[in-house]
Design an enzyme around this catalytic site. Structure first.
Site, short mmCIF file in Angstrom:
data_model
loop_
_atom_site.label_atom_id
_atom_site.label_comp_id
_atom_site.label_asym_id
_atom_site.label_seq_id
_atom_site.Cartn_x
_atom_site.Cartn_y
_atom_site.Cartn_z
N LYS A 1 0.43 -1.15 0.11
CA LYS A 1 -0.33 -0.14 0.07
C LYS A 1 1.12 1.39 -0.06
CE LYS A 1 -4.13 2.22 2.44
NZ LYS A 1 -4.97 1.60 3.69
N SER B 1 -10.48 2.14 2.63
CA SER B 1 -8.53 3.03 1.68
C SER B 1 -8.17 2.21 1.85
CB SER B 1 -8.08 3.72 3.06
OG SER B 1 -7.33 3.09 3.71
N SER C 1 -10.55 0.58 6.88
CA SER C 1 -9.71 -0.39 5.59
C SER C 1 -9.18 -1.52 5.20
CB SER C 1 -8.99 1.28 5.98
OG SER C 1 -9.82 2.34 5.79
#
Lengths: 95, 499
Positions: B79, B164, B188
């Protein structure tokens, strides 16, 4: 909680974010909506409740008070928008 | 040769050790898949093929000499919230521009030290603020899943992969990596996992180091993996977790071998079903999914107990005070002086204001303003302190419940994946995506989402298990029972592959 335009502008100033006239208008409604929604917390009696600070009680550990890093000015300033001789170049702050 | 990208992390590990294929072949399969598939999904914001091949070649040497580490040669996505040494890291915000860290996040370093291969940086909501991956400066991520219409054909609506960690969930579901790093501040990791048929675990606050991860809300942020299976999540978390002197909130406790408990089952385990999660408007199919989960655990020998967590409904409003307040303070560092974007004004204040107006996207600006408001003079006690007290009550609800149950079962989300644009106009509707996940962050507990079924439109739904602090082992063995009963859910058609 109705947030007026003057409050939106004051908050934006505190946050150092420029907002347009149009945004100052739309943010009044958005911020008011969110603050109205969080106001339901007023229903909770918290008079004798301590604020939460951490999930599990554990003491912060201490480390040796010694220098473990340094002499990397080139690395520290490598991402600067503007730098000179390992100094950050910033807009004039003091007249 | 069979398609190596369809393997799970544990299958790929076994294949490498058995020398059925090389680390380089495995990595090249994924690089080809990214080449052909990323344009349609936008899961990666920066593929790093040369870096990946170099790591894979090193892994092949180690595999050959019998020195394989736990994740030797296994291709992973990272990420873009995790800082990567010498590789651009942006948190998917314009304000970080072309920021190139000179250090690696501890969690990332743990993975590379264990032999993991980084395929590239994955998309996410800007500064991890969002539940649909529609706030990224690099554009939306598209879910590989599509709704099946009444005519039995896939709809062309572009579904969100959750957020997210939407790049992480989409990449894992679309076989563009074996597993991915992710972070979870209010849901998330678990919400995107639920919407894409993948497994996601947010460990206990303090289990993973936050060092080198771009900060959103420091009292809530935790790293964890998104994977194809429960076993894969166990493999990843074992490596990612651990004490780090560079994060004073990381806890110095041994990290158990999570894979070792997967077969232990749930006989005699006390499973709590919290009443307050039966919210108005929960769809019949989510209710049925939950009932299925209860039935599976009961059939495996667990006992089911109705429990009450009275302050549940206050978790989300309290979160939307705590998280923006901490974000407004954390994001004060982006001032255009030392790194990232600078937009010059006629004086210093104007430079700050223009830099931050141009560098932050709409949702991030909105949250900074809310945070600034609730922390401003005269309001701190009424908002932030009040919310932190409510947190104590939320945690107390859980502490009380642990006297009678060992683990809790809830749905992960109130509904299946929605299409891009369906909720982005209404911040409160979007915030409700996290209604079942956010309590876990507020109390600092571990939570895992496991795929458990498909909606009437053929899209995935997940069940969430909530555990006691630092009892991720119980989550893993319970999640394994659900996975065994529900089966795995793969995307039916690789429509995103070009050429």
């Amino acid at each position: 909680m109705q947030v007026d335009e003057a409050t939106v502008r004051r908050i934006a100033r505190l946050a150092r974010i420029r907002i347009s006239d149009e945004e100052a208008q739309s943010l009044q409604g958005e911020l008011s909506g969110i603050l109205d929604w969080v106001a339901q917390l007023d229903d909770v009696d918290t008079v004798s409740v301590e604020p939460m600070t951490r999930v599990a009680a554990h003491a912060l550990t201490m480390r040796e008070d010694v220098i473990t890093d340094g002499n990397i000015a080139g690395i520290v300033t490598a991402n600067a928008p503007l730098s000179e001789d390992h100094f950050f170049v910033v807009p004039k702050v003091v007249e | 040769m069979t398609d190596l990208t369809k393997l799970t992390l544990s299958q790929a590990r076994d294949g490498l050790v058995a020398k059925k294929f090389s680390a380089r072949e495995l990595t090249d399969s994924f690089l080809t898949a990214i080449d052909k598939g990323n344009a349609a999904l936008n899961a990666y914001v920066l593929p790093t093929p040369e870096h990946a091949r170099a790591q894979a070649d090193e892994s092949d040497k180690r595999l050959k000499s019998g020195n394989a580490r736990p994740l030797e040669g296994l291709p992973l996505g990272n990420k873009d919230l995790f800082c990567t040494n010498g590789i651009r890291t942006t948190a998917c915000s314009k304000i970080l521009g072309n920021f190139v860290p000179a250090y690696e996040s501890t969690v990332g370093q743990n993975l590379w030290n264990a032999g993991g291969v980084m395929l590239g940086k994955l998309n996410n909501d800007e500064f991890a603020m969002g539940s649909s991956n529609e706030t990224s400066a690099f554009g939306n991520v598209v879910s590989p899943w599509r709704r099946i219409g009444k005519n039995g054909k896939p709809s062309t609506d572009k579904l969100v992969p959750g957020g997210s960690s939407g790049g992480s969930s989409a990449a894992v579901a679309a076989d563009l990596c074996l597993a991915a790093t992710a972070t979870d501040t209010g849901g998330s990791i678990r919400q995107p996992a639920a919407l894409t048929g993948t497994v996601g675990i947010k460990p206990t606050y303090g289990r993973c180091s936050r060092w080198g991860i771009v900060a959103f809300a420091s009292s809530l942020d935790q790293a964890g993996p998104i994977t194809k299976t429960v076993r894969d999540a166990a493999m990843m978390l074992k490596v990612m977790a651990g004490h780090d002197a560079k994060d004073s909130t990381s806890v110095d406790m041994p990290v158990p071998d999570y894979e070792a408990v997967l077969g232990k089952g749930v006989k005699g385990l006390r499973v709590g079903v919290p009443n307050e999660y039966r919210v108005d408007g929960m769809s019949a199919e989510v209710q049925k999914l939950w009932d299925d989960g209860i039935a599976w655990l009961k059939a495996a020998g667990a006992t089911i107990h109705d429990i009450s967590l009275p302050h549940t409904k206050y978790a989300l409003p309290a979160y939307y005070i705590v998280a923006p307040a901490e974000a407004s303070s954390n994001l004060a560092r982006y001032d255009g002086m030392r790194y990232g974007l600078r937009v010059n004004g006629s004086n210093l204040t104007e430079t700050y204001e223009q830099t931050r107006a141009e560098g932050f996207g709409k949702e991030v600006r909105r949250r900074i303003l809310i945070g600034t408001y609730v922390l401003s003079a005269g309001y701190y006690d009424a908002y932030y302190l009040k919310a932190q007290k409510v947190r104590t009550l939320i945690k107390r609800d859980f502490d009380d419940a642990w006297n009678t149950v060992d683990v809790m079962l809830t749905p992960t989300t109130p509904s299946p994946a929605f299409a891009a644009g369906e909720k982005s106009g209404d911040p409160l509707a979007m915030y409700l995506e996290d209604i079942f996940t956010v309590t876990v962050n507020m109390a600092g507990l571990p939570g895992i989402s496991v795929p458990a079924g498909l909606s009437s439109q053929g899209t995935p739904l997940g069940l969430q298990l909530i555990g006691k602090p630092f009892d991720e082992e119980t989550l893993f063995r319970t999640a394994q029972v659900i996975e065994d009963a529900a089966g795995r859910f793969a995307v039916p058609d690789r429509w995103w592959i070009k050429g």
